[in-house]
Enzyme design. Sequence first.
Site, short mmCIF file in Angstrom:
data_model
loop_
_atom_site.label_atom_id
_atom_site.label_comp_id
_atom_site.label_asym_id
_atom_site.label_seq_id
_atom_site.Cartn_x
_atom_site.Cartn_y
_atom_site.Cartn_z
N GLY A 149 40.58 42.88 44.25
CA GLY A 149 40.40 43.75 43.09
C GLY A 149 39.74 43.03 41.92
O GLY A 149 38.52 42.87 41.87
N CYS A 150 40.56 42.58 41.00
CA CYS A 150 40.03 42.03 39.75
C CYS A 150 39.34 40.68 39.93
O CYS A 150 38.43 40.36 39.17
CB CYS A 150 41.14 41.95 38.71
N VAL A 151 39.75 39.89 40.91
CA VAL A 151 39.07 38.62 41.15
C VAL A 151 37.65 38.89 41.67
O VAL A 151 36.67 38.34 41.17
CB VAL A 151 39.84 37.74 42.13
#
Length: 210
Positions: A149-151
């Site tokens: 996701g955010c990585v």
Amino acid sequence: MTDGLDQNYAKAYDGKAGFGKSPALILIDFVQGYFDPSCDLYADVDEALASALRVREAAHKAGIPVILTNVVYHPKAINGGRFFEKATPLRYFLEGSPMGDWPEGLQPTEDELVISKQYPSAFFGTSLASTLTSLGVDNVILTGLTTSGCVRASCVDAMSHGFITTVVRDACGDRHNDPHEANLFDMQAKYADVVSEDAIIAHLGALTQS
């Protein structure tokens, strides 16, 4: 295709980004929700946090910028947009929720910058790119949650903003190993160098000595 996966990708995606001369470390969304079994976001990511904390210590010894991100929404989610509508666990990140607190062992220091965001990428809608540029940073070292996701979103944006991008495998985590490994594979192929904790600590150690 008769080639194995690694052989297939090596034909097109076998480049190395290397390290820059002026790195910064980013810890993405290490917040309580991922460590509390009562939260929908809970994942087995204690080892990722422990790794990130060791990398953070090496970063401080090297004297490079350290930046933490979290996700914070208006109490009525006015700024949540389509992401908040789609990903229902984001309700745990409404302003004031304990799930958005820092987990045990991680507390920002006065020398660290905290950037709050509303979308997956640490760069989207934030001052991160401008801040890194003003600091003369050319290499972004990414750790955090979640890998898929955010990585990953931050990795793509870091590269797109012109930063050499490094992802620390051991210091990233996800709720299941399959998306974790698949996204590390894809980031390594196209956007970043995925390295071990030992490799990045050795690199930061060399910067400290120089």
